[in-house]
Design a protein around this motif. Structure first.
Motif, PDB file in Angstrom:
ATOM      1  N   TYR A 333       0.848  -1.203   0.000  1.00  0.00           N
ATOM      2  CA  TYR A 333       0.000   0.000   0.000  1.00  0.00           C
ATOM      3  C   TYR A 333       0.882   1.250   0.000  1.00  0.00           C
ATOM      4  O   TYR A 333       0.667   2.181  -0.781  1.00  0.00           O
ATOM      5  CB  TYR A 333      -0.913  -0.008   1.238  1.00  0.00           C
ATOM      6  N   LYS A 348      -6.604   8.281  -2.609  1.00  0.00           N
ATOM      7  CA  LYS A 348      -7.966   8.839  -2.601  1.00  0.00           C
ATOM      8  C   LYS A 348      -8.356   9.254  -4.027  1.00  0.00           C
ATOM      9  O   LYS A 348      -7.626   9.985  -4.690  1.00  0.00           O
ATOM     10  CB  LYS A 348      -8.027  10.053  -1.666  1.00  0.00           C
ATOM     11  N   ASP A 376      -8.396  -3.599   1.617  1.00  0.00           N
ATOM     12  CA  ASP A 376      -9.076  -2.847   2.703  1.00  0.00           C
ATOM     13  C   ASP A 376      -8.417  -1.485   2.914  1.00  0.00           C
ATOM     14  O   ASP A 376      -9.091  -0.464   3.064  1.00  0.00           O
ATOM     15  CB  ASP A 376      -9.035  -3.659   4.014  1.00  0.00           C
ATOM     16  N   LEU A 377      -7.085  -1.451   2.877  1.00  0.00           N
ATOM     17  CA  LEU A 377      -6.374  -0.171   3.080  1.00  0.00           C
ATOM     18  C   LEU A 377      -6.705   0.810   1.958  1.00  0.00           C
ATOM     19  O   LEU A 377      -6.961   1.997   2.201  1.00  0.00           O
ATOM     20  CB  LEU A 377      -4.861  -0.424   3.138  1.00  0.00           C
ATOM     21  N   LYS A 380     -10.300   2.076   2.296  1.00  0.00           N
ATOM     22  CA  LYS A 380     -10.385   2.985   3.464  1.00  0.00           C
ATOM     23  C   LYS A 380      -9.832   4.371   3.097  1.00  0.00           C
ATOM     24  O   LYS A 380     -10.336   5.394   3.547  1.00  0.00           O
ATOM     25  CB  LYS A 380      -9.572   2.378   4.619  1.00  0.00           C
ATOM     26  N   ALA A 381      -8.853   4.377   2.202  1.00  0.00           N
ATOM     27  CA  ALA A 381      -8.234   5.655   1.814  1.00  0.00           C
ATOM     28  C   ALA A 381      -9.019   6.338   0.682  1.00  0.00           C
ATOM     29  O   ALA A 381      -8.623   7.392   0.210  1.00  0.00           O
ATOM     30  CB  ALA A 381      -6.788   5.409   1.371  1.00  0.00           C
TER      31      ALA A 381
END
Ligand code: SAJ
Length: 476
Positions: A333, A348, A376-377, A380-381
């Motif tokens: 990530y 993002k 998931d990371l 989430k971002a």
């Protein structure tokens, strides 16, 4: 002669066998037993549950419910079913017909932090065996278990359910599986087999069970607890070896050098009994084994009554290795974020195409896949994430496509998580055209792409352990 040996003598050699758990371990084990001329019949036991009852019909039609590449398995299943030597059933009362029964049931950890495994499925299986156990039967645990489980929990449940005494009225042993997806039959036939009984008679009967299926491997007898430690330790050592090269890869990135140069250098020291088992760095360690067997070993110490001389509260080297390997998806990530930053983008709002959901190459097995924490990371971002995998079809809550073009279309970043052979030939030109980006990002977590080919086409490249390339000049 002990009572158990008398019972074996009356019964004669093992002829009828049962295998509980029709999965990656149970199915190949059962059909190899069935294919051995000295055994008459094998029953595969599978719960009639919503999620897995389909396996019963498929197996009884001579088909394999396991997807991925498994050389020879489909043919062997149809052969032993046609010969009437193998049958799959949900009727556990038929355990009373058997001379030997093995349990190949998953033993995941509910939460590694408190070292509490989820033995619910295994306990249910052991209870089913105990309820239908007759004197003189051999019971073998093949699942990977916390050291002390065979002589402890398993023995206790079997005695409570059957009213019989382990080691006197029935035999009990641990013979851990050593299979890897993609070579299940080969591993069972060719790997040496660790067999550990709770007493001599149990070990001897278990040796009789496993010897006929081994073609190259030999049986290695020992005590049940030693067998449990052997299994958990061999996976813990492998995890440690992977952690060692992953840590080195992180250092090589920081020092601007190529970990693969260093790896082949270290690996070149051979001969004179020198073994340098240098493994491969990557995007993480997944699967049903390396991700939990360290905790079985750690728990063996915790539940055992022996005194451990080691600094109170200090992590063992094994737990540290788990932490290094669990960090690698996070590192992937971080590499993705750093690469996007080089072209003024953030996670993002970016579209990220993940290549590979399985935990290991060329398989449909996605248990504890490192791809999940990575995804998931990103979500989430605030990224949009698409996932490609040529083998994994269904995975709860995740849309997985085997259409590579569709997954890469419009992607800001293409990230390789599993080393499937399908990705080895992916061309930079094609990826760039499909992504439609001037400077797409490529993050290689399995060393499957040639950095210069992609850098030359204007990609921002990042690779695990590729400090020699990761700060390359971006071609505009
Ligand atoms: N991995 C690396 N680098 C490597 C090797 C593996 O990052 O050099 C990663 C893989 O990508 C995967 C994970 O580690 O995500 C596990 O890979 P694996 O090759 O260990 O595959 P498993 O977990 O299916 O197989 C292991 C094997 N254990 C040992 O070799 C000691 C196998 O023999 C066992 O039967 C199996 O665990 C098991 O069922 O216990």
């Amino acid at each position: 002669m002990s009572n158990l040996e008398k019972l074996f003598k009356e019964r004669g050699p093992i002829k009828k066998i049962g295998v509980l758990g029709m999965g990656y371990v149970g199915i190949p084990s059962a059909v190899l037993f069935a294919d051995a001329p000295c055994f008459n019949k094998v029953l595969g036991f599978q719960r009639n549950s919503k999620s897995s009852s389909y396996k019963i019909d498929m197996l009884n039609r001579g088909e394999s419910p396991l997807k991925g590449e498994e050389p020879g398995l489909e043919d062997l299943i149809s052969k032993v079913v046609k010969a009437g030597k193998f049958e799959c059933t949900p009727d556990f009362s038929r355990i009373s017909e058997l001379d030997a029964v093995t349990l190949a049931i998953q033993t995941p950890f509910a939460n590694p932090k408190d070292l509490e495994p989820d033995f619910s499925a295994l306990i249910e299986g052991i209870k089913n065996v105990g309820k239908n156990l007759r004197p003189g039967t051999l019971v073998v645990l093949e699942s990977t278990i916390t050291p002390g489980t065979t002589e402890g929990m398993a023995k206790q449940i079997l005695e409570e359910e059957s009213g019989l005494k382990a080691g006197e009225d029935f035999a009990l042993a641990h013979a851990p599986e050593r299979v890897m997806v993609g070579r299940l039959l080969k591993n069972i036939r060719e790997h040496d087999r660790i067999v550990g009984g709770i007493n001599e008679a149990s070990t001897r009967r278990a040796v009789e069970l496993y010897s006929p299926v081994l073609t190259v491997g030999k049986v290695i007898p020992m005590s049940a607890t030693a067998a449990e430690v052997t299994k958990t330790a061999e996976n813990t050592f492998r995890d440690l070896q992977i952690a060692a090269i992953n840590q080195l890869a992180l250092y090589c990135e920081a020092m601007g050098i190529n970990v693969y140069d260093v790896r082949s250098g270290v690996d070149s020291l051979k001969g004179d009994g020198i073994t340098r088992a240098v493994l491969w760095p990557g995007a993480g360690v997944g699967g049903h084994c390396l991700t939990k067997d360290t905790y079985h070993l750690e728990r063996g110490i915790k539940i055992g009554d022996g005194q451990l001389d080691y600094p109170e509260g200090a992590d063992s080297i094994y737990v540290l290795a788990r932490k290094v390997n669990d960090f690698m998806p996070v590192h992937m990530y971080n590499l993705t974020a750093a690469a996007l930053k080089r072209i003024g983008k953030e996670i993002k709002g970016s579209k990220i195409a993940m290549l590979g959901w399985a935990f290991i190459r060329d398989s449909d097995d996605a248990r504890n896949t490192p791809s999940e924490p990575y995804r998931d990371l990103c979500l989430k971002a605030g990224a949009t994430v698409t996932v490609h995998d040529p083998y994994v079809v269904n995975y709860p809550g995740i849309e997985i496509s085997d259409d590579l073009e569709k997954v890469i279309r419009g992607a800001d970043a293409v990230v390789v998580l599993a080393g499937h052979s399908a990705y080895l030939g992916v061309k930079a030109d094609w990826v760039k055209e499909v992504s439609g980006k001037v400077n797409p990002v490529i993050v290689d977590g399995r060393n499957v792409v040639e950095p210069d080919e992609f850098i030359g086409k204007g990609f921002v490249y990042k690779g695990i352990g590729r400090g020699d390339k990761n700060e390359h000049v971006v071609v505009t």
